[in-house]
Design an enzyme around this catalytic site. Structure first.
Site, PDB file in Angstrom:
ATOM      1  N   HIS A 100       0.803  -1.240   0.000  1.00  0.00           N
ATOM      2  CA  HIS A 100       0.000   0.000   0.000  1.00  0.00           C
ATOM      3  C   HIS A 100       0.832   1.286   0.000  1.00  0.00           C
ATOM      4  O   HIS A 100       0.557   2.221   0.753  1.00  0.00           O
ATOM      5  CB  HIS A 100      -0.931   0.005   1.223  1.00  0.00           C
ATOM      6  N   HIS A 109      -9.698   2.145  -0.059  1.00  0.00           N
ATOM      7  CA  HIS A 109      -9.655   0.999   0.851  1.00  0.00           C
ATOM      8  C   HIS A 109     -10.793   1.017   1.874  1.00  0.00           C
ATOM      9  O   HIS A 109     -10.624   0.558   3.010  1.00  0.00           O
ATOM     10  CB  HIS A 109      -8.294   0.982   1.554  1.00  0.00           C
ATOM     11  N   GLU A 161     -11.558  -3.565  -3.132  1.00  0.00           N
ATOM     12  CA  GLU A 161     -10.534  -2.620  -3.573  1.00  0.00           C
ATOM     13  C   GLU A 161     -10.311  -2.807  -5.064  1.00  0.00           C
ATOM     14  O   GLU A 161      -9.601  -3.721  -5.475  1.00  0.00           O
ATOM     15  CB  GLU A 161      -9.238  -2.874  -2.814  1.00  0.00           C
TER      16      GLU A 161
HETATM   17  C1  BGC Z   1      -4.596  -6.392   1.981  1.00  0.00           C
HETATM   18  C2  BGC Z   1      -4.535  -7.090   3.295  1.00  0.00           C
HETATM   19  C3  BGC Z   1      -4.143  -6.099   4.325  1.00  0.00           C
HETATM   20  C4  BGC Z   1      -5.165  -5.006   4.342  1.00  0.00           C
HETATM   21  C5  BGC Z   1      -4.855  -3.914   5.311  1.00  0.00           C
HETATM   22  C6  BGC Z   1      -5.630  -5.334   2.075  1.00  0.00           C
HETATM   23  O1  BGC Z   1      -5.686  -4.646   0.877  1.00  0.00           O
HETATM   24  O2  BGC Z   1      -4.861  -7.277   0.928  1.00  0.00           O
HETATM   25  O3  BGC Z   1      -3.637  -8.153   3.252  1.00  0.00           O
HETATM   26  O4  BGC Z   1      -4.058  -6.671   5.583  1.00  0.00           O
HETATM   27  O5  BGC Z   1      -5.255  -4.439   3.074  1.00  0.00           O
HETATM   28  O6  BGC Z   1      -3.600  -3.439   5.109  1.00  0.00           O
END
Ligand code: BGC
Length: 492
Positions: free
Chosen positions: A252, A326, A456
């Site tokens: 991310h 998200h 997402e």
């Molecule tokens: C990911 C997860 C992660 C979450 C929070 C999601 O997009 O796929 O693995 O724990 O985001 O960071």
């Protein structure tokens, strides 16, 4: 105090020791109840005026809000058709805080309501606001412009101002966003009985968003969402090393991704829709990425109950970009427990297989026969244990870049529905397995595992290391452009 029409800070004018708020931008004036009383104290006129404004008419609201209590103002009739004087619609605070006039309305009200034309304050008002306003009479009174309400939310540790923006449509759907992280703070939407609830997990205060948002609630994620294996990639012959923040991988956007930076903000209002556009320039080398990249994310709420999230980006050096939103959704309400009873359809026949570090192996496999098969409606909880919670990218049944319906969610208890449309080629279904109740959310809610789902929309994870996946690389002169639409509704 901000102008209820154009949101500019109003100027305070002193008239006969009475303070009147005047908007230099749209030339409207705000008379609060106390001011009215003082202005017209010589004949019970203030009371008469407020009383004569008691009859509210249901019209398509322009969503002006009282600058004191922020409640939607009522449109009220003034004047009497029978007397042949025509009728005017004026904004009045439902809690009686005051009246809002634009210049044309003020002129008309002075001539319509039997004001003493020689009253010193009436004269003053007429002289100050009504001259040269003949052509300004009813401005856009019949329009249905949606507005964005802007409030100070707080400051960052570096003293930067953070704002909370609220958009609300005529059907009771409201969305709040902030320039901290370009975060979607809340979405309120009615259930099948018209009762609203906030259907996104998050925090009440800026401090919550700044200090506790490890899970990326509501966040705009970038430069590259999801995982990049070992935080490394090679582009145009050069190897880049990114911040590693998830086991051996980059996740991310790194340690300080787009969700933790302060964005520039601009509100845009139009007929039937309101938007907030955020812009941020990520410097060459930030979190290890190449190129100065300027990105924008625009949230638009319209009267079709759609929340549109549109992204754009331009760079001066080749770089991967893969932005997503998200938001953690729970259509029963952010604090309503687990989402296992939600029914889900995903228009995705394939998914990207993962290795033990949750990074794609490169293989794209059919969902058929797996717990990821939501091509027909299934409860999210039906096969969730078999797969150990969802945290998977599915391959959407459409060409990358083409806008299409990709997911349909239905929560039987409230009747709320959400449809997701996107231009993106993939979508991560994540059922918040990593939440453990330790984060104190809105209203003190302790969000546990499976208390929300994320859809997402994005490019496939680790695309920059997989030539076989649709490309996430943009180059100078190219424009990164993606759009996702969340459409809210209900069914019986
Ligand atoms: C990911 C997860 C992660 C979450 C929070 C999601 O997009 O796929 O693995 O724990 O985001 O960071």
């Amino acid at each position: 105090m901000d102008c209820p029409v154009c949101k500019e800070a109003m100027i305070t004018l002193e008239l006969d020791e009475v303070e009147i708020d005047y908007c230099g931008e749209c030339s409207g004036i705000w008379l609060d109840a106390g001011e009215l009383e003082m202005l017209l104290d010589d004949g019970g006129k203030a009371k008469k005026l407020l009383d004569s404004f008691s009859q509210a008419k249901k019209v398509k609201e322009k969503h002006r809000r009282c600058p004191i209590c922020l409640k939607k103002m009522l449109k009220i009739f003034v004047g009497d058709e029978a007397e042949g004087k025509g009728r005017l619609l004026i904004d009045k605070c439902p809690a009686g805080h005051g009246l809002w006039f634009d210049r044309g309305e003020l002129r008309d009200i002075i001539s319509l309501v039997s004001f003493d034309q020689e009253h010193r304050v009436v004269k003053l008002l007429r002289d100050m606001f009504c001259n040269e306003c003949e052509s300004d009479a009813s401005t856009d009174e019949e329009g249905n412009t949606m507005i964005v309400n802007k409030q100070i939310y707080g400051k960052t540790r570096d003293g930067e101002d953070i704002y909370l923006f609220r958009m609300e449509n005529e059907n009771g759907v409201a969305a709040q966003v902030t320039n901290y992280g370009a975060i979607l703070v809340s979405v309120e939407t009615p259930d099948r009985d018209g009762k609203g609830a906030d259907v996104t997990l998050g925090f009440d205060t800026l401090e919550g968003w700044m200090e506790q948002n490890g899970p990326y609630f509501g966040a705009t994620v970038g430069r590259v969402a999801n995982r990049i294996a070992k935080g490394k990639f090679t582009l145009e012959g050069q190897e880049y090393e990114l911040a590693v923040n998830n086991g051996p991988n980059h996740l991310h956007g790194g340690i300080k991704g787009f969700d933790k930076v302060v964005w520039d903000a601009e509100e845009v209002t139009k007929e039937n829709e309101a938007s907030v556009r955020f812009e941020y320039t990520s410097a060459d080398g930030e979190e290890g990425y190449p190129g100065n990249l300027t990105v924008s994310v625009t949230y638009t709420l319209n009267n079709e109950n759609e929340l549109v999230v549109a992204y754009e980006g331009r760079t001066d050096k080749a770089t991967p970009v893969n932005m997503t939103n998200h938001t953690y959704w729970n259509l029963a309400g952010h604090d309503a427990g687990d989402i296992c009873g939600h029914q889900l359809v995903m228009h995705a026949n394939m998914y990207t297989e993962l290795d033990e570090d949750n990074v794609p192996t490169g293989k794209v496999k059919p969902v058929n026969g797996t717990a990821l098969d939501f091509t027909s409606p299934h409860k999210i909880g039906e096969r969730i244990d078999a797969i150990g919670g969802y945290d998977h990218n599915v391959v959407l049944n459409k060409a990358p870049g083409e806008m299409g319906l990709v997911a349909e969610v239905y929560e039987p208890g409230s009747g709320r529905t959400m449809r997701v449309y996107t231009t993106q080629p993939g979508m991560q279904l994540y059922t918040a397995e990593f939440l453990d109740g330790s984060v104190k959310g809105k209203g003190g809610a302790a969000y546990g595992p499976r208390s929300a789902f994320c859809l997402e929309t994005q490019h496939y994870p680790d695309s920059v290391n997989h030539e076989e996946f649709p490309s996430t690389v943009i180059r100078p002169g190219e424009v990164y452009k993606e759009k996702t639409v969340f459409k809210f509704g209900t069914k019986m």
